[in-house]
Design a protein around this motif. Sequence first.
Motif, PDB file in Angstrom:
ATOM      1  N   ILE A  22       0.852  -1.202   0.000  1.00  0.00           N
ATOM      2  CA  ILE A  22       0.000   0.000   0.000  1.00  0.00           C
ATOM      3  C   ILE A  22       0.886   1.252   0.000  1.00  0.00           C
ATOM      4  O   ILE A  22       0.652   2.193  -0.759  1.00  0.00           O
ATOM      5  N   ILE A  23       1.910   1.246   0.840  1.00  0.00           N
ATOM      6  CA  ILE A  23       2.798   2.421   0.917  1.00  0.00           C
ATOM      7  C   ILE A  23       3.535   2.625  -0.413  1.00  0.00           C
ATOM      8  O   ILE A  23       3.556   3.728  -0.955  1.00  0.00           O
ATOM      9  N   TYR A  24       4.093   1.537  -0.970  1.00  0.00           N
ATOM     10  CA  TYR A  24       4.835   1.658  -2.233  1.00  0.00           C
ATOM     11  C   TYR A  24       3.940   2.191  -3.348  1.00  0.00           C
ATOM     12  O   TYR A  24       4.303   3.146  -4.033  1.00  0.00           O
ATOM     13  N   ILE A  25       2.760   1.585  -3.520  1.00  0.00           N
ATOM     14  CA  ILE A  25       1.919   1.972  -4.666  1.00  0.00           C
ATOM     15  C   ILE A  25       1.376   3.395  -4.492  1.00  0.00           C
ATOM     16  O   ILE A  25       1.221   4.118  -5.475  1.00  0.00           O
ATOM     17  N   THR A  26       1.118   3.794  -3.244  1.00  0.00           N
ATOM     18  CA  THR A  26       0.618   5.155  -3.021  1.00  0.00           C
ATOM     19  C   THR A  26       1.697   6.185  -3.377  1.00  0.00           C
ATOM     20  O   THR A  26       1.406   7.201  -4.029  1.00  0.00           O
TER      21      THR A  26
ATOM     22  N   PHE B 221      -3.653  10.774  -0.052  1.00  0.00           N
ATOM     23  CA  PHE B 221      -2.263  10.353   0.106  1.00  0.00           C
ATOM     24  C   PHE B 221      -1.951   9.930   1.538  1.00  0.00           C
ATOM     25  O   PHE B 221      -1.694   8.755   1.812  1.00  0.00           O
ATOM     26  N   TRP B 222      -2.039  10.865   2.465  1.00  0.00           N
ATOM     27  CA  TRP B 222      -1.602  10.581   3.844  1.00  0.00           C
ATOM     28  C   TRP B 222      -2.475   9.537   4.518  1.00  0.00           C
ATOM     29  O   TRP B 222      -1.983   8.718   5.299  1.00  0.00           O
ATOM     30  N   PHE B 223      -3.779   9.570   4.210  1.00  0.00           N
ATOM     31  CA  PHE B 223      -4.679   8.594   4.834  1.00  0.00           C
ATOM     32  C   PHE B 223      -4.338   7.174   4.386  1.00  0.00           C
ATOM     33  O   PHE B 223      -4.288   6.248   5.201  1.00  0.00           O
TER      34      PHE B 223
END
Lengths: 169, 69
Positions: free
Chosen positions: A107-111, A138-140
């Motif tokens: 999730i972090i990488y793709i965001t 983004f941040w959520f």
Amino acid sequence: MKSSEWLKNIFSIAYYLMIFGWIILLGFLLYAVFINPWDILKILRDAEEFKIESGNALYTTLTYEILSGGFWIYIFLLFKNLMKNLLAGQLFTRFQIASFRLIGQLIIYITIIDALAYFIFRIIFQGRLRISADLFDFWFVIGIGLFSIFLSSIFNNAKILKEENELTV
Amino acid sequence: MPIIINLDKILEDRGVKSNQLAEKIGITKANLSILKTGKAKAVRFSTLEAICEALNCQPGDILYYTPKD
């Protein structure tokens, strides 16, 4: 119905809707490449984060959306399998710990990749710089990814405690 | 682990079999096996008390410490 069952069903519905959306996007790309890109341009012109005004922008955006969508579908598939495993009975297993960690990392990488891609697309296709860091977009999502990694470490601690409890005579 | 379980020797000295002890102190054979093979992470005082009572011994006869190399 239990809340866990609701969550599992909601994720299943979201998963199949994502696949449906992904197939539509693929159809758009194939139509644009082999039949007529201008029909698709009319549909997508104002629908994206930036205005798509050329064939190249359309192909690039659609291809990226298909790749990114495929990645999100994989994340949802992992989560769907994880929910199934959690509801099956055994808790704090290696599979659950690894799944929570992997889901969080993906999730972090793709965001981050999504945000960078749109930033680059705007520069290339619109010639302007704009950083979009909306709280929700983004941040959520980054927060959800971090929470998933945090859950993984909690499950890991719980696994150690469970093993200690099982090996107490 | 530096804590060694000496249960096998005590059982042999007393002429008691593992399953008889397990039954007497009210734990499963699987749990007694975990204890005997040194896989246990902890021993309850109640279990230790029951073993000492059943085998007429002291906790020090069952457990002893050997320093790591």
